[in-house]
Write a protein that holds these residues in place. Structure first.
Motif, short mmCIF file in Angstrom:
data_model
loop_
_atom_site.label_atom_id
_atom_site.label_comp_id
_atom_site.label_asym_id
_atom_site.label_seq_id
_atom_site.Cartn_x
_atom_site.Cartn_y
_atom_site.Cartn_z
N ASP A 50 0.81 -1.22 0.00
CA ASP A 50 0.00 0.00 0.00
C ASP A 50 0.84 1.27 0.00
OD1 ASP A 50 -2.07 -1.81 0.20
OD2 ASP A 50 -2.49 -1.40 2.30
N ARG A 51 1.94 1.29 0.76
CA ARG A 51 2.80 2.47 0.83
C ARG A 51 3.98 2.39 -0.12
NH1 ARG A 51 -0.85 5.02 2.03
NH2 ARG A 51 -1.28 6.02 4.00
N GLY A 52 4.20 1.23 -0.73
CA GLY A 52 5.26 1.10 -1.73
C GLY A 52 6.67 1.20 -1.19
N LEU A 53 6.86 0.90 0.09
CA LEU A 53 8.21 0.93 0.65
C LEU A 53 9.03 -0.21 0.02
CD1 LEU A 53 7.24 1.56 4.37
CD2 LEU A 53 8.13 3.24 2.72
N GLU A 54 10.30 0.03 -0.20
CA GLU A 54 11.15 -0.96 -0.86
C GLU A 54 11.65 -2.04 0.09
OE1 GLU A 54 11.94 -1.41 -4.06
OE2 GLU A 54 10.59 0.25 -4.56
N ARG A 55 11.74 -1.70 1.38
CA ARG A 55 12.39 -2.61 2.32
C ARG A 55 11.91 -2.29 3.73
NH1 ARG A 55 17.34 -1.75 5.16
NH2 ARG A 55 18.52 -3.65 5.48
N LEU A 56 11.73 -3.33 4.53
CA LEU A 56 11.40 -3.16 5.94
C LEU A 56 12.40 -3.95 6.77
CD1 LEU A 56 7.51 -3.60 5.95
CD2 LEU A 56 8.79 -1.46 6.12
N VAL A 57 12.72 -3.41 7.94
CA VAL A 57 13.55 -4.12 8.89
C VAL A 57 12.71 -4.38 10.13
CG1 VAL A 57 15.68 -3.06 8.05
CG2 VAL A 57 14.49 -2.05 10.01
N SER A 58 13.15 -5.33 10.92
CA SER A 58 12.57 -5.55 12.24
C SER A 58 13.73 -5.83 13.18
CB SER A 58 11.58 -6.71 12.23
OG SER A 58 10.80 -6.71 13.40
N ILE A 59 13.66 -5.27 14.37
CA ILE A 59 14.79 -5.31 15.29
C ILE A 59 14.31 -5.90 16.61
CG2 ILE A 59 16.50 -3.90 16.50
CD1 ILE A 59 15.88 -1.77 14.14
N ARG A 60 15.07 -6.87 17.12
CA ARG A 60 14.70 -7.49 18.39
C ARG A 60 15.93 -7.70 19.24
NH1 ARG A 60 16.12 -12.93 19.29
NH2 ARG A 60 16.97 -13.90 17.43
N GLN A 61 15.76 -7.59 20.54
CA GLN A 61 16.84 -7.97 21.43
C GLN A 61 17.01 -9.48 21.30
OE1 GLN A 61 16.65 -6.37 25.39
NE2 GLN A 61 16.13 -4.33 24.63
N VAL A 62 18.25 -9.94 21.34
CA VAL A 62 18.53 -11.35 21.01
C VAL A 62 17.80 -12.33 21.91
CG1 VAL A 62 20.73 -10.89 19.88
CG2 VAL A 62 20.69 -11.36 22.32
N GLU A 63 17.50 -11.94 23.14
CA GLU A 63 16.79 -12.85 24.05
C GLU A 63 15.31 -12.98 23.72
OE1 GLU A 63 18.42 -10.07 25.15
OE2 GLU A 63 20.28 -10.93 25.91
N ASN A 64 14.78 -12.11 22.91
CA ASN A 64 13.35 -12.09 22.63
C ASN A 64 13.00 -13.10 21.52
OD1 ASN A 64 10.67 -11.51 22.16
ND2 ASN A 64 10.95 -9.30 22.17
N VAL A 65 12.90 -14.35 21.90
CA VAL A 65 12.65 -15.42 20.92
C VAL A 65 11.24 -15.36 20.35
CG1 VAL A 65 14.42 -16.96 21.83
CG2 VAL A 65 12.10 -17.10 22.73
N ARG A 66 10.29 -14.85 21.11
CA ARG A 66 8.91 -14.73 20.58
C ARG A 66 8.87 -13.80 19.37
NH1 ARG A 66 5.07 -14.40 25.96
NH2 ARG A 66 5.58 -16.49 26.68
N SER A 67 9.57 -12.67 19.47
CA SER A 67 9.60 -11.76 18.33
C SER A 67 10.32 -12.38 17.14
CB SER A 67 10.25 -10.43 18.71
OG SER A 67 9.32 -9.61 19.38
N ALA A 68 11.36 -13.17 17.41
CA ALA A 68 12.06 -13.85 16.30
C ALA A 68 11.10 -14.77 15.56
CB ALA A 68 13.25 -14.64 16.84
N ARG A 69 10.27 -15.47 16.29
CA ARG A 69 9.30 -16.37 15.64
C ARG A 69 8.32 -15.59 14.76
NH1 ARG A 69 9.50 -19.38 20.63
NH2 ARG A 69 7.59 -18.38 21.35
N VAL A 70 7.85 -14.45 15.26
CA VAL A 70 6.94 -13.63 14.45
C VAL A 70 7.65 -13.15 13.19
CG1 VAL A 70 5.57 -11.51 14.36
CG2 VAL A 70 5.52 -12.94 16.43
#
Length: 180
Positions: free
Chosen positions: A124-144
């Motif tokens: 919808d917004r036509g962004l070329e790239r997205l990042v996601s950043i998580r603290q290494v201990e946050n395994v739940r966010s890694a799964r998402v």
């Protein structure tokens, strides 16, 4: 007003009365454990964050959506897009992120909201790239991150707090051609 709907969530713009649900979430040590330095926030600090989320929409045309459970109208937290100024080495970038109240963990709502936000940003917004950043201990966010199609890019340190984080990435081309 931009709204996104998923099977169970309404992703919508922020309202003043959202502070009543957001403040207890930001005061929960388990919810905030992997956010910045892990500190909880006062109601006043949460109100300031709510104002910044609204300003981000005004400045960029995208931002973090309030995530409301359609069946009950409860605010579950948020999902959406933000500029990760806290990690200069990935800039310029747009980050996809999410945060839910603890009572909503484990039901797939983060993944559901993140998928909608991913499509919103890349299509919808036509962004070329997205990042996601998580603290290494946050395994739940890694799964998402992995469920929605992001792949590991690098491990680094956040200058402001010294915490080690993993950066994941997805491009619009990969999203469109991968049919994620």
């Amino acid at each position: 007003m931009i709204e996104l709907r998923t099977e169970r969530l309404l992703l919508r713009q922020w309202r003043d009365d959202d502070l009543d649900a957001l403040a207890p979430m930001y005061a929960d040590p388990e919810v905030m454990r992997y956010i910045r330095d892990g500190s909880v926030q006062s109601r006043e600090e949460t109100a300031a964050h709510l104002d910044r989320m609204r300003q981000h929409w005004d400045e960029h045309g995208y931002g973090l959506f309030a995530a409301e459970l359609m069946a009950t109208g409860e605010l579950t937290g948020w999902a959406g897009l933000a500029v990760p100024y806290f990690l200069p080495e990935v800039m310029p970038a747009v980050e996809i992120g999410w945060r839910l109240g603890r009572s909503f963990w484990g039901a797939g709502l983060a993944t559901e909201g993140a998928r909608a936000a991913l499509r919103f940003g890349l299509v919808d917004r036509g962004l070329e790239r997205l990042v996601s950043i998580r603290q290494v201990e946050n395994v739940r966010s890694a799964r998402v991150m992995e469920k929605i199609g992001l792949t590991f890019d690098r491990r680094t340190t956040v200058p402001g707090n010294g915490r080690t984080v993993d950066v994941y990435v997805i491009t619009r081309e990969r999203y469109v051609h991968g049919r994620l």
